[in-house]
Design an enzyme around this catalytic site. Structure first.
Site, PDB file in Angstrom:
ATOM      1  N   GLY A  54       7.274  -9.403  -7.124  1.00 30.38           N
ATOM      2  CA  GLY A  54       7.458  -8.023  -7.535  1.00 30.38           C
ATOM      3  C   GLY A  54       6.144  -7.281  -7.628  1.00 30.38           C
ATOM      4  O   GLY A  54       5.060  -7.873  -7.590  1.00 30.38           O
TER       5      GLY A  54
ATOM      6  N   TYR B  95      -0.438  -7.203   3.030  1.00 28.05           N
ATOM      7  CA  TYR B  95       0.864  -6.689   3.462  1.00 28.05           C
ATOM      8  C   TYR B  95       0.615  -5.668   4.572  1.00 28.05           C
ATOM      9  O   TYR B  95       0.074  -4.587   4.327  1.00 28.05           O
ATOM     10  CB  TYR B  95       1.546  -6.037   2.261  1.00 28.05           C
ATOM     11  CG  TYR B  95       3.006  -5.708   2.395  1.00 28.05           C
ATOM     12  CD1 TYR B  95       3.439  -4.676   3.218  1.00 28.05           C
ATOM     13  CD2 TYR B  95       3.972  -6.415   1.675  1.00 28.05           C
ATOM     14  CE1 TYR B  95       4.789  -4.354   3.321  1.00 28.05           C
ATOM     15  CE2 TYR B  95       5.307  -6.106   1.770  1.00 28.05           C
ATOM     16  CZ  TYR B  95       5.710  -5.076   2.595  1.00 28.05           C
ATOM     17  OH  TYR B  95       7.036  -4.759   2.687  1.00 28.05           O
TER      18      TYR B  95
END
Length: 554
Positions: free
Chosen positions: A218, A471
């Site tokens: 998360g 990412y």
């Protein structure tokens, strides 16, 4: 919660638009040679989709109805298509054209663990395939049945198992059913003064069981840990019965069964319940924006934050390409915004920060006022040491509000014939600079080989003691000379191969599924793959549980 669009991300009444973001159209025009103001091409109407008739015999159908209740067994075509795939780019491209693949034959929604056990037993007796389904957000191909599968396919939707069962306040543990969606989990916990602190991008539409099955992380995992840290115990319905682990803080009982379940993608059974860590709701929560001069110094600043053990809840920094994209998505500025922008530009000039190289960072803080203040001072010193400056709470507030809307951009681009996707990984701090450089170079080389206009950007998030997650987001306009997914495979493959070639993992939190399975052996070695395969075959010798994911049965 209502199911997501059968052809795209999220709710039917929510869509991304460029019209209130004056900088976005020219940015995409420059980056991708696409004019987003031109009318898009929507997906085909569902009425034109050829959905095969369900292949489920009367005996199995009766057994499923006996286990779940007549009203909770569906052979409706739309329901079956919604459950046919996740939300990987490949899934959306095919669904939008009406190619729905091997659709489940029946969707079943159990109301408790006993019903799950009854459904699994009925499916095993009929030699049917069972694919657990949470929110359907997976982007790694973890939900689609093999195209050649001839057995009846049962999609087991856990959405009715959505309750907080118990809180042990003294131990800060909560027992929760696995089908609960993120917002409903937090709503139930907040009512008692607690939070799980787990907020993946898919939070609005994903479930606790799905997080566990894919080893989710998360946005606030720096403070709360990822789902593997969060999950203390599980209950899983397997072919041999219900697997139960105990919510102890640590144990020495051989290889961890809990760890085997984490990331198992439905190959070992159906997760029905978990005991998770919970935390008291923080007295204060704030996310601040920072600007750093360039990517090398941004990486060093994030490493310094981890080394200093400041423990913020969020540490995220975008490279220059992603920073430029972020600024392009801003709404039209007010007069006050323009004044602040001029002041910021003056500050950047004084610090010698090049607007083309600067990197936007978000750092989050939670806790008492004193703790938040201390963390802010410590982070401010580190950012300043690396040539950066704080730009206040407004960018962080905007990020906090919009963080769950980002996936809608992909549908917006697909409407305009443009493909966009993500690949994420993790590596030690010392490997990150070279990893980043090589991934960017290999992706751009793939664009060049294909003769396509493409864009790639990156952010660092999820910092750890020894490393962090990178990412990457990429987009391109297909050439028209080949099938778009063929070109996508070239670009995606170049990025994934660069991960494993540079000592990183094939995925940090998006799981293996089918999209990443070809790199598994390079990541965990041939004996590692053999060990995982033996585990799956030992628990599920008939290959009835979500076959074909992670490793292919031999």
């Amino acid at each position: 919660m209502d199911a997501m669009k059968w052809w795209g991300w999220g709710r039917e009444d929510v869509a991304f638009t460029h019209e209130d973001k004056p900088g976005l159209r020219p940015f995409i025009q420059r980056a991708l040679d696409v004019d987003v103001a031109q009318p898009g091409e929507p997906p085909v109407p569902f009425s034109t989709v050829d959905v095969p008739e369900p292949k489920v015999d009367a005996t199995l159908l009766a057994a499923l109805r006996a286990a779940a209740g007549v009203d909770h067994v569906s052979v409706d075509p739309h329901d079956r298509v919604v459950h046919a795939r996740g939300k990987a780019l490949r899934d959306l491209v095919r669904h939008r054209t009406g190619d729905v693949g091997r659709v489940p034959d029946v969707v079943v929604r159990p109301g408790d663990e006993a019903a799950v056990a009854g459904i699994l037993r009925a499916a095993l007796d009929a030699d049917a395939v069972v694919i657990p389904f949470g929110g359907g957000t997976n982007i790694s191909g973890s939900l689609e049945a093999p195209a050649v599968e001839e057995r009846t396919i049962v999609s087991l939707d856990l959405g009715r198992l959505d309750r907080l069962l118990e809180i042990d306040a003294e131990s800060r543990l909560a027992r929760v059913q696995a089908g609960v969606f993120g917002p409903h989990l937090e709503e139930q916990l907040h009512a008692h003064g607690w939070t799980a602190g787990h907020f993946p991008d898919s939070f609005t539409h994903s479930t606790l069981g799905g997080w566990i099955a894919t080893r989710s992380s998360g946005m606030q995992s720096d403070k709360y840990g990822d789902v593997a840290d969060l999950t203390r115990a599980v209950r899983v319905v397997t072919p041999a019965g219900t697997l139960v682990t105990r919510p102890v803080p640590s144990t020495s009982t051989g290889p961890s069964v809990r760890e085997m379940v984490l990331g198992s993608e439905g190959r070992l059974g159906i997760i029905t319940e978990a005991t998770i860590h919970v935390h008291a709701l923080p007295a204060q929560r704030v996310i601040l924006g920072y600007l750093l001069p360039d990517w090398p110094r941004a990486l060093e600043a994030m490493r310094a934050l981890a080394e200093a053990e400041v423990t913020p809840s969020v540490t995220r920094v975008s490279d220059a390409p992603e920073t430029q994209f972020s600024f392009a998505t801003r709404k039209a500025p007010t007069a006050f915004d323009q004044v602040k922008s001029r002041a910021l530009q003056l500050a950047l000039r004084r610090l010698g920060i090049d607007a083309e190289q600067m990197c936007l960072s978000f750092v989050g803080y939670e806790g008492s006022e004193e703790r938040v203040a201390a963390q802010r001072r410590a982070v401010g010193r580190i950012v300043k040491e690396h040539g950066g400056l704080c730009i206040g709470a407004s960018p962080g507030e905007l990020y906090d509000q919009k963080k769950f809307d980002t996936p809608y951009i992909r549908d917006f681009l697909l409407d305009r014939g443009t493909l966009a996707d993500v690949s994420e990984t993790s590596a030690p701090w010392g490997a990150l600079p070279r990893l980043y450089d090589n991934v960017m170079a290999d992706a751009r080389a793939a664009f060049a080989r294909l003769g396509i206009t493409g864009y790639i950007m990156c952010h660092l998030s999820h910092s750890y003691h020894s490393g962090a997650c990178l990412y990457f987001t990429f987009a391109f306009k297909p050439s028209g000379a080949r099938e778009p997914l063929e070109e996508y495979d070239v670009v995606k493959g170049a990025i994934q191969q660069a991960f494993v070639d540079n000592g990183a993992t094939l995925s940090h939190h998006h799981a293996v599924g089918t999209e990443h399975a070809q790199w598994l052996e390079q990541d965990i070695s041939a004996p590692g793959v053999a060990m995982v395969r033996a585990l799956f075959d030992g628990v599920d010798p008939g290959g009835n549980l979500n076959p074909g994911k992670i490793v292919v049965r031999t």
